[in-house]
Design an enzyme around this catalytic site. Structure first.
Site, PDB file in Angstrom:
ATOM      1  N   TYR A   1      36.769  43.621  36.255  1.00  0.00           N
ATOM      2  CA  TYR A   1      37.998  44.339  35.876  1.00  0.00           C
ATOM      3  C   TYR A   1      39.240  43.735  36.511  1.00  0.00           C
ATOM      4  O   TYR A   1      40.097  44.435  37.023  1.00  0.00           O
ATOM      5  CB  TYR A   1      37.877  45.828  36.200  1.00  0.00           C
ATOM      6  CG  TYR A   1      36.643  46.484  35.640  1.00  0.00           C
ATOM      7  CD1 TYR A   1      36.106  46.091  34.411  1.00  0.00           C
ATOM      8  CD2 TYR A   1      35.990  47.497  36.332  1.00  0.00           C
ATOM      9  CE1 TYR A   1      34.963  46.698  33.897  1.00  0.00           C
ATOM     10  CE2 TYR A   1      34.851  48.110  35.821  1.00  0.00           C
ATOM     11  CZ  TYR A   1      34.332  47.699  34.606  1.00  0.00           C
ATOM     12  OH  TYR A   1      33.206  48.293  34.104  1.00  0.00           O
ATOM     13  N   HIS A   2      39.318  42.397  36.450  1.00  0.00           N
ATOM     14  CA  HIS A   2      40.466  41.680  36.998  1.00  0.00           C
ATOM     15  C   HIS A   2      41.131  40.787  35.941  1.00  0.00           C
ATOM     16  O   HIS A   2      41.389  39.609  36.213  1.00  0.00           O
ATOM     17  CB  HIS A   2      40.037  40.822  38.190  1.00  0.00           C
ATOM     18  CG  HIS A   2      39.419  41.592  39.309  1.00  0.00           C
ATOM     19  ND1 HIS A   2      38.580  41.012  40.237  1.00  0.00           N
ATOM     20  CD2 HIS A   2      39.515  42.901  39.661  1.00  0.00           C
ATOM     21  CE1 HIS A   2      38.186  41.929  41.105  1.00  0.00           C
ATOM     22  NE2 HIS A   2      38.737  43.083  40.778  1.00  0.00           N
ATOM     23  N   PRO A   3      41.428  41.288  34.751  1.00  0.00           N
ATOM     24  CA  PRO A   3      42.120  40.446  33.765  1.00  0.00           C
ATOM     25  C   PRO A   3      43.487  40.041  34.301  1.00  0.00           C
ATOM     26  O   PRO A   3      44.153  40.802  34.998  1.00  0.00           O
ATOM     27  CB  PRO A   3      42.231  41.357  32.541  1.00  0.00           C
ATOM     28  CG  PRO A   3      42.225  42.746  33.101  1.00  0.00           C
ATOM     29  CD  PRO A   3      41.298  42.684  34.280  1.00  0.00           C
TER      30      PRO A   3
END
Length: 556
Positions: free
Chosen positions: A468-470
């Site tokens: 969850y690190h776009p």
């Protein structure tokens, strides 16, 4: 409300809340902050241990999803983003990782002028309220409370650190200080047992200022132009289409997916992509939506010999007891995210700084909070954190309501595949150490039968999840594919900046909330045009003989 607005900030997330606070410290600056989400008062947001609940609620999560990923067996990957005051800092795992100093030197090498570590460190410190004292890397003067939760009360946390040392790695007392590489306690953004989001740390203290206006349930539709100058925004609020104009600038802090999407639907982006989506091209800027990056991870799960894990706390009665204690005292298992030890290592010799990250969890469970199997277990979240694969975000229509096409191209690059092979083999070696013997039982995932390169590759394709690190789809730089310059101004457009993780040139080795806050702190000073903090030349620790050795037992 008054129409005399200096700055309009789109998005009250990790960056937007920081900007709203810092800009309105000057009483002569007026700010309008627009946020589509609503209140963050829910107990599920404020109680750290409940982190999996808001992340899985459409009320608080935009619920983005990738296109079928061609190198992950065509799986669609979830991409949660916060839709609430505080943005993703209100639904994330609260892990505080700055990244390695060399990540920021890498930014500068790619054209982000004065975004090297020596210029970024003062702003990490400006944000920091570190529970264990100040030094040349840490501060206690900032609004962002950082600590170690319950101080590793469960013995599994320390056993994991000792296993790393036994395997020949360094121990680090503060991976956010001089020495990231090694095994040590993990840090979280929690204050007095409460999630310390940017809404709590930055926005709420600023709400009493008369020069700050916040509008929630406001979905920004598009930017408004006069030629190549942005003059305001159009947004929908409670069914009414509204317009606000900015005397100085509009700042997009809508996040790593929404900011490039909003630029595109407003007519700023690759001309071919916009025309295919039926969008009038206001400014052909080919890098908007390109260079998309993210971290992947998987869970290494083991059964535990001793009944000391959180798997024994997942029934309704124990959840009630944990929740009740937290509600009345803000202490106990409810007051931590449970990631209290960690590690950063290098995947092979010749890698200059760490590219593998571990989060240790004294439980075997999934991100939705459910047990992975019956009985007691523990898991290590592990990922190769410097991917070379690149994806994109592309609008499908002129409407902001039509979610964009998102494709990360995870594991497209062979180096990323080999990085995950190293994750499997190195983790097994670490968990096999003597320190884990009192606790380690059989391997559940990947499973002891997964040994060959081919088996590991197949497992990884089927099991990895987004961390969850776009980021990086509006990257900062000075070349033709850069979207913003080093002062975060959109190339070729007046009065428009982007300030969020979409402008990272490359993804740092770690979780992205802390770098995003740092960036917003520094951006506020850039925007105000005065008071920039002096660069800091604190030493950077690198592993001894990193050119020839994959691990170092001591720092240089």
């Amino acid at each position: 409300m008054s129409q005399n607005i200096d700055y309009i900030i789109v998005g009250a997330g990790s960056a937007g809340c920081v900007l709203a606070n810092r800009l309105t410290e000057d009483p002569n600056i007026s700010v309008l902050l627009l946020e589509y989400g609503g209140s963050d008062k829910s107990i599920f947001i404020q109680m750290p241990t409940a982190l999996s609940i808001p992340m899985n609620m459409p009320k608080y999560n935009w619920g983005y999803e990738s296109q079928p990923e061609p190198y992950l067996d065509n799986r669609r990957m979830d991409c949660p983003r916060g839709k609430v005051l505080g943005g993703s800092s209100s639904i994330n795992g609260m892990v505080y990782v700055r990244g390695h100093a060399m990540d920021y030197n890498e930014w500068q090498s790619q054209g982000a002028i004065d975004w090297d570590y020596r210029h970024c460190l003062p702003y990490f410190k400006k944000a920091d309220d570190w529970a264990f004292g100040s030094d040349e890397y840490r501060s206690q003067a900032g609004p962002l409370s950082v600590n170690n939760g319950n101080n590793m009360e469960n013995p599994l946390y320390s056993a994991f650190i000792e296993a790393g040392v036994e395997a020949g790695y360094m121990k680090t007392g503060d991976y956010n200080g001089r020495q990231q590489e090694g095994f040590g306690p993990m840090h979280m953004t929690v204050k007095n047992g409460v999630r310390w989001s940017t809404a709590n740390a930055y926005l709420k203290p600023a709400l009493k200022r008369p020069n700050l206006t916040v509008i929630t349930s406001a979905l920004t539709q598009r930017l408004l132009f006069e030629g190549k100058k942005v003059v305001g925004v159009e947004f929908l609020c409670d069914g009414e289409l509204q317009v606000r104009h900015a005397n100085r600038e509009v700042i997009l802090s809508a996040g790593p997916i929404a900011s490039p999407h909003l630029l595109q639907v407003s007519g700023i982006g690759p001309g071919g992509v916009l025309k295919q989506a039926g969008i009038e091209v206001m400014h052909d800027l080919p890098g908007v939506g390109e260079n998309l990056q993210d971290h992947l991870e998987f869970y290494f799960q083991f059964r535990c010999k001793q009944p000391i894990t959180l798997n024994g706390k997942l029934n309704l009665w124990n959840k009630f007891l944990i929740g009740s204690r937290w509600f009345f005292t803000k202490t106990g298992l409810g007051a931590t995210n449970h990631f209290e030890s960690c590690a950063f290592i290098r995947s092979r010799a010749g890698v200059e700084w760490p590219d593998i990250q571990y989060h240790f969890l004294p439980a075997a469970m999934r991100y939705d909070g459910r047990a992975a199997f019956d009985g007691h277990g523990f898991q290590v979240h592990v990922g190769h954190n410097k991917p070379k694969s690149r994806g994109f975000i592309r609008a499908k229509s002129p409407s902001i309501n039509d979610k964009p096409d998102i494709l990360f191209n995870y594991l497209q690059h062979q180096d990323d595949i080999e990085g995950f092979r190293a994750c499997v083999r190195l983790t097994r070696e670490i968990i096999a150490q003597k320190a884990m013997e009192p606790y380690r039982d059989s391997e559940i995932q990947p499973g002891e039968n997964i040994q060959s390169d081919e088996d590991i590759d197949a497992f990884v394709r089927s099991a990895v999840e987004s961390a969850y690190h776009p980021s990086c789809a509006c990257r900062m730089g000075e070349d033709d594919m850069a979207v913003v310059d080093s002062e975060l101004r959109v190339h070729g457009i007046e009065n428009l900046r982007v300030v969020d993780s979409s402008i990272f040139p490359t993804i740092p080795n770690g979780n992205l909330n802390s770098p995003t806050i740092m960036m917003a702190e520094r951006a506020a000073d850039i925007i105000k045009g005065r008071g920039m903090l002096a660069p800091d030349d604190a030493a950077v620790g690198l592993g001894q003989d990193w050119e020839n050795s994959q691990r170092s037992a001591s720092a240089d």
